[in-house]
Write an enzyme that holds these catalytic residues in place. Structure first.
Site, PDB file in Angstrom:
ATOM      1  N   THR A   7      59.088  -6.979  31.360  1.00 42.71           N
ATOM      2  CA  THR A   7      59.253  -7.499  29.999  1.00 42.71           C
ATOM      3  C   THR A   7      60.641  -8.079  29.793  1.00 42.71           C
ATOM      4  OG1 THR A   7      57.893  -5.575  29.365  1.00 42.71           O
ATOM      5  CG2 THR A   7      58.539  -7.041  27.622  1.00 42.71           C
ATOM      6  N   LYS A  59      53.371 -13.941  38.595  1.00 40.62           N
ATOM      7  CA  LYS A  59      52.563 -12.925  37.920  1.00 40.62           C
ATOM      8  C   LYS A  59      51.499 -13.636  37.080  1.00 40.62           C
ATOM      9  CE  LYS A  59      53.115  -9.559  34.134  1.00 40.62           C
ATOM     10  NZ  LYS A  59      54.102  -8.796  33.353  1.00 40.62           N
ATOM     11  N   ARG A  88      60.200  -1.837  26.991  1.00 40.36           N
ATOM     12  CA  ARG A  88      59.517  -1.771  25.695  1.00 40.36           C
ATOM     13  C   ARG A  88      59.903  -0.539  24.890  1.00 40.36           C
ATOM     14  NH1 ARG A  88      53.261  -3.236  27.455  1.00 40.36           N
ATOM     15  NH2 ARG A  88      53.771  -4.962  28.868  1.00 40.36           N
ATOM     16  N   GLU A 123      57.612  -0.799  38.323  1.00 39.80           N
ATOM     17  CA  GLU A 123      58.065  -1.663  37.242  1.00 39.80           C
ATOM     18  C   GLU A 123      58.170  -0.860  35.949  1.00 39.80           C
ATOM     19  OE1 GLU A 123      56.410  -5.144  34.276  1.00 39.80           O
ATOM     20  OE2 GLU A 123      55.498  -4.979  36.260  1.00 39.80           O
TER      21      GLU A 123
END
Length: 214
Positions: free
Chosen positions: A74, A134, A51, A47
């Site tokens: 994200t 998650k 960011r 993953e």
């Protein structure tokens, strides 16, 4: 893609290894070496969090690594989803879940691991068809005891807890019947990535890949 199909694919990915590396990449030039080390160490699902400015280029580089499955974390907006798919992401991860982000991922045929913390959030996603979620941020929201408690009345939902998970507490999560894997950044420390210490990262990946599952 339906939520049910997304959950089937998310479960398949979550069951490939006990840990999904959560990667914050500042320099896309390091992406391929990092991915190769993690995959060689036994962690094929990666993953990359959106960011940093380098994230999309990093996803594109990691997508070239044989045996690796790279996704984008994200995800916050439909534009994030589009850019992630265009870069080669095969799955998505979001810190929470809104109708907007769920709609975007379903329309883009991008399997999503949606974030939830409370029983109400878990139930809402379950109503929509998401049986794989998650749990984030895990440690800040009660850790393994909280997730175990959620699992008692909602056993049909399985989780990938992320946020504050480390080698010190990962087994607390992996021992739970409603946990399939954990997300963690400790397998790719920033200082090791900066130095290009791929052998060291591969060793950390092997240690994580050997963790026992229930």
């Amino acid at each position: 893609m339906t939520p049910q199909d997304a959950s089937i694919e998310s479960e398949r990915l979550c069951r490939l290894a006990p840990v999904i590396p959560v990667l914050v990449i500042d320099d896309a030039a390091q992406a391929r070496g990092l991915a190769e080390a993690l995959v060689k160490g036994g962690l094929p699902v990666l993953e990359v969090t959106l960011r940093t400015p380098a994230a999309l280029d990093a996803i594109a580089e990691m997508a070239k690594v044989e045996g690796g499955i790279v996704g984008a974390g994200t995800l916050l907006t439909p534009d994030d989803v589009k850019r992630a798919v265009d870069a080669g992401a095969k799955f998505g991860v979001s810190p929470g879940a809104t109708d907007t982000i769920l709609d975007a991922c379903e329309a883009a045929d991008l399997p999503l691991l949606p974030g939830a913390t409370t029983s109400s959030e878990v139930m809402r996603l379950l109503e929509r068809g998401y049986t794989v979620q998650k749990f984030f941020p895990a440690e800040a929201n009660g850790g393994a005891p909280a997730l175990k408690a959620i699992g008692a009345p909602i056993p049909q939902v399985k989780f990938c807890p992320t946020g504050g998970v480390s080698m010190k507490n990962v087994n607390d999560y992996l021992s739970l019947s409603n946990v399939m894997c954990c997300g963690g950044s400790w397998v790719a420390p920033k200082d090791m990535v900066a130095k290009g210490d791929w052998a060291g990262i591969e060793a950390l990946a092997r240690e994580a890949a050997a963790l026992p599952l229930t």
